[in-house]
Scaffold this motif. Structure first.
Motif, PDB file in Angstrom:
ATOM      1  N   TYR A 120       0.836  -1.209   0.000  1.00  0.00           N
ATOM      2  CA  TYR A 120       0.000   0.000   0.000  1.00  0.00           C
ATOM      3  C   TYR A 120       0.868   1.256   0.000  1.00  0.00           C
ATOM      4  CZ  TYR A 120      -3.915  -3.069   1.184  1.00  0.00           C
ATOM      5  OH  TYR A 120      -4.857  -4.059   1.171  1.00  0.00           O
ATOM      6  N   ALA A 121       1.892   1.255   0.846  1.00  0.00           N
ATOM      7  CA  ALA A 121       2.790   2.415   0.923  1.00  0.00           C
ATOM      8  C   ALA A 121       3.534   2.602  -0.401  1.00  0.00           C
ATOM      9  CB  ALA A 121       3.780   2.247   2.076  1.00  0.00           C
ATOM     10  N   ARG A 122       3.924   1.502  -1.015  1.00  0.00           N
ATOM     11  CA  ARG A 122       4.630   1.563  -2.301  1.00  0.00           C
ATOM     12  C   ARG A 122       3.729   2.159  -3.382  1.00  0.00           C
ATOM     13  NH1 ARG A 122       4.984  -1.367  -6.851  1.00  0.00           N
ATOM     14  NH2 ARG A 122       3.544  -2.921  -6.089  1.00  0.00           N
ATOM     15  N   ARG A 123       2.477   1.749  -3.393  1.00  0.00           N
ATOM     16  CA  ARG A 123       1.541   2.303  -4.389  1.00  0.00           C
ATOM     17  C   ARG A 123       1.368   3.810  -4.210  1.00  0.00           C
ATOM     18  NH1 ARG A 123      -2.189  -2.175  -3.108  1.00  0.00           N
ATOM     19  NH2 ARG A 123      -1.396  -3.903  -4.321  1.00  0.00           N
ATOM     20  N   TYR A 124       1.210   4.251  -2.954  1.00  0.00           N
ATOM     21  CA  TYR A 124       1.064   5.683  -2.686  1.00  0.00           C
ATOM     22  C   TYR A 124       2.314   6.434  -3.140  1.00  0.00           C
ATOM     23  CZ  TYR A 124       0.828  10.129  -0.272  1.00  0.00           C
ATOM     24  OH  TYR A 124       0.850  11.470  -0.002  1.00  0.00           O
ATOM     25  N   TYR A 125       3.474   5.923  -2.737  1.00  0.00           N
ATOM     26  CA  TYR A 125       4.738   6.570  -3.081  1.00  0.00           C
ATOM     27  C   TYR A 125       4.909   6.645  -4.594  1.00  0.00           C
ATOM     28  CZ  TYR A 125       9.732   7.162  -3.849  1.00  0.00           C
ATOM     29  OH  TYR A 125      10.944   7.598  -4.313  1.00  0.00           O
ATOM     30  N   ASN A 126       4.720   5.536  -5.281  1.00  0.00           N
ATOM     31  CA  ASN A 126       4.916   5.524  -6.727  1.00  0.00           C
ATOM     32  C   ASN A 126       3.910   6.426  -7.441  1.00  0.00           C
ATOM     33  OD1 ASN A 126       7.166   3.897  -6.656  1.00  0.00           O
ATOM     34  ND2 ASN A 126       6.050   2.009  -7.043  1.00  0.00           N
ATOM     35  N   GLY A 127       2.696   6.550  -6.905  1.00  0.00           N
ATOM     36  CA  GLY A 127       1.731   7.499  -7.469  1.00  0.00           C
ATOM     37  C   GLY A 127       2.199   8.933  -7.298  1.00  0.00           C
ATOM     38  N   ALA A 128       2.742   9.230  -6.117  1.00  0.00           N
ATOM     39  CA  ALA A 128       3.263  10.576  -5.870  1.00  0.00           C
ATOM     40  C   ALA A 128       4.470  10.851  -6.769  1.00  0.00           C
ATOM     41  CB  ALA A 128       3.652  10.734  -4.397  1.00  0.00           C
ATOM     42  N   VAL A 129       5.326   9.846  -6.963  1.00  0.00           N
ATOM     43  CA  VAL A 129       6.490  10.002  -7.843  1.00  0.00           C
ATOM     44  C   VAL A 129       6.028  10.246  -9.279  1.00  0.00           C
ATOM     45  CG1 VAL A 129       8.440   8.761  -8.893  1.00  0.00           C
ATOM     46  CG2 VAL A 129       8.123   8.719  -6.423  1.00  0.00           C
ATOM     47  N   ARG A 130       5.030   9.500  -9.718  1.00  0.00           N
ATOM     48  CA  ARG A 130       4.520   9.662 -11.083  1.00  0.00           C
ATOM     49  C   ARG A 130       4.002  11.089 -11.305  1.00  0.00           C
ATOM     50  NH1 ARG A 130       1.019   6.014 -10.835  1.00  0.00           N
ATOM     51  NH2 ARG A 130      -0.680   7.381 -10.248  1.00  0.00           N
ATOM     52  N   GLU A 131       3.219  11.603 -10.365  1.00  0.00           N
ATOM     53  CA  GLU A 131       2.687  12.965 -10.506  1.00  0.00           C
ATOM     54  C   GLU A 131       3.810  14.005 -10.465  1.00  0.00           C
ATOM     55  OE1 GLU A 131      -0.572  14.012  -7.977  1.00  0.00           O
ATOM     56  OE2 GLU A 131      -1.560  12.080  -8.293  1.00  0.00           O
ATOM     57  N   TYR A 132       4.736  13.830  -9.556  1.00  0.00           N
ATOM     58  CA  TYR A 132       5.859  14.757  -9.425  1.00  0.00           C
ATOM     59  C   TYR A 132       6.707  14.741 -10.695  1.00  0.00           C
ATOM     60  CZ  TYR A 132      10.384  16.554  -7.828  1.00  0.00           C
ATOM     61  OH  TYR A 132      11.563  17.243  -7.720  1.00  0.00           O
ATOM     62  N   ASN A 133       7.079  13.548 -11.161  1.00  0.00           N
ATOM     63  CA  ASN A 133       7.904  13.442 -12.364  1.00  0.00           C
ATOM     64  C   ASN A 133       7.200  14.026 -13.583  1.00  0.00           C
ATOM     65  OD1 ASN A 133       9.966  12.275 -10.918  1.00  0.00           O
ATOM     66  ND2 ASN A 133       9.624  10.218 -11.682  1.00  0.00           N
ATOM     67  N   THR A 134       5.896  13.837 -13.671  1.00  0.00           N
ATOM     68  CA  THR A 134       5.137  14.422 -14.778  1.00  0.00           C
ATOM     69  C   THR A 134       5.226  15.941 -14.731  1.00  0.00           C
ATOM     70  OG1 THR A 134       3.626  12.534 -14.850  1.00  0.00           O
ATOM     71  CG2 THR A 134       2.851  14.584 -15.844  1.00  0.00           C
ATOM     72  N   ALA A 135       5.104  16.505 -13.537  1.00  0.00           N
ATOM     73  CA  ALA A 135       5.208  17.962 -13.398  1.00  0.00           C
ATOM     74  C   ALA A 135       6.623  18.450 -13.725  1.00  0.00           C
ATOM     75  CB  ALA A 135       4.810  18.392 -11.993  1.00  0.00           C
ATOM     76  N   VAL A 136       7.627  17.685 -13.318  1.00  0.00           N
ATOM     77  CA  VAL A 136       9.017  18.077 -13.575  1.00  0.00           C
ATOM     78  C   VAL A 136       9.328  18.009 -15.075  1.00  0.00           C
ATOM     79  CG1 VAL A 136      11.430  17.350 -13.230  1.00  0.00           C
ATOM     80  CG2 VAL A 136       9.893  17.518 -11.280  1.00  0.00           C
TER      81      VAL A 136
END
Length: 187
Positions: free
Chosen positions: A136-152
């Motif tokens: 569950y924590a991995r899914r949350y983290y990877n979702g946050a990384v995906r959104e952040y990387n998309t913005a970057v």
């Protein structure tokens, strides 16, 4: 009067650009903080997992003394995984630890008394819960990384990201990518 209107128009444009830059910067900071929060959640779950492993090893030791090499390997990999790493390095260490734990659980099948031991059953259930929480924590983290990387990476926010040194974050994967590949079948 015409010059004043033009000056007002230029000031308005400059104000809009400054406002846009500030809001883009704040958006990137917010997304980066979500990534850091997500990593913190993973770190907590991994610590719970690492704390549980010695208890499992000690219970198994009582029943399976000739499995010493496997037990030592699990402890060695647990200690290696406890170091502070990048998400990519942590993923690799955790995959090795998961593989060793799986091997240990397979070896436990040979000991019916151990499988019936209430302490071992409780530890096994706790480990399963921790593994689920890690996912569950991995899914949350990877979702946050995906959104952040998309913005970057996306225009125009990438201009602000490049100017203020926002770098892409690493995903955290526990699965081996080779396991996701289709198996080759020769008939």
């Amino acid at each position: 009067m015409r010059g004043a209107n033009f000056l007002m128009f230029v000031m308005l444009i400059i104000g809009a650009v400054v406002f846009w830059g500030i809001s883009m910067y704040n958006r990137l900071v917010k997304k980066r903080n979500h990534v850091e929060d997500g990593w913190s959640g993973i770190d907590v779950q991994l610590k719970r997992r690492h704390d549980l492993i010695p208890n499992i090893v000690n219970v198994v030791k009582k029943y399976a003394e000739h499995e010493q090499e496997t037990l030592e390997k699990v402890i060695h990999l647990r200690n290696a995984a406890q170091g502070r790493h990048t998400p990519g390095q942590q993923s690799e260490d955790e995959q090795k630890l998961s593989h060793a734990l799986s091997g240990l659980m397979v070896q436990v099948e040979a000991y019916p008394d151990l499988k019936a031991n209430s302490n071992f059953i409780d530890l096994q259930q706790q480990l399963q819960k921790v593994e689920d929480d890690i996912q569950y924590a991995r899914r949350y983290y990877n979702g946050a990384v995906r959104e952040y990387n998309t913005a970057v990476q996306s225009f125009p926010s990438n201009m602000v990201a490049n100017k203020y040194d926002f770098r892409e974050a690493e995903f955290f994967e526990l699965e081996n990518p080779k396991h996701a590949e289709n198996p080759e079948v020769n008939l």
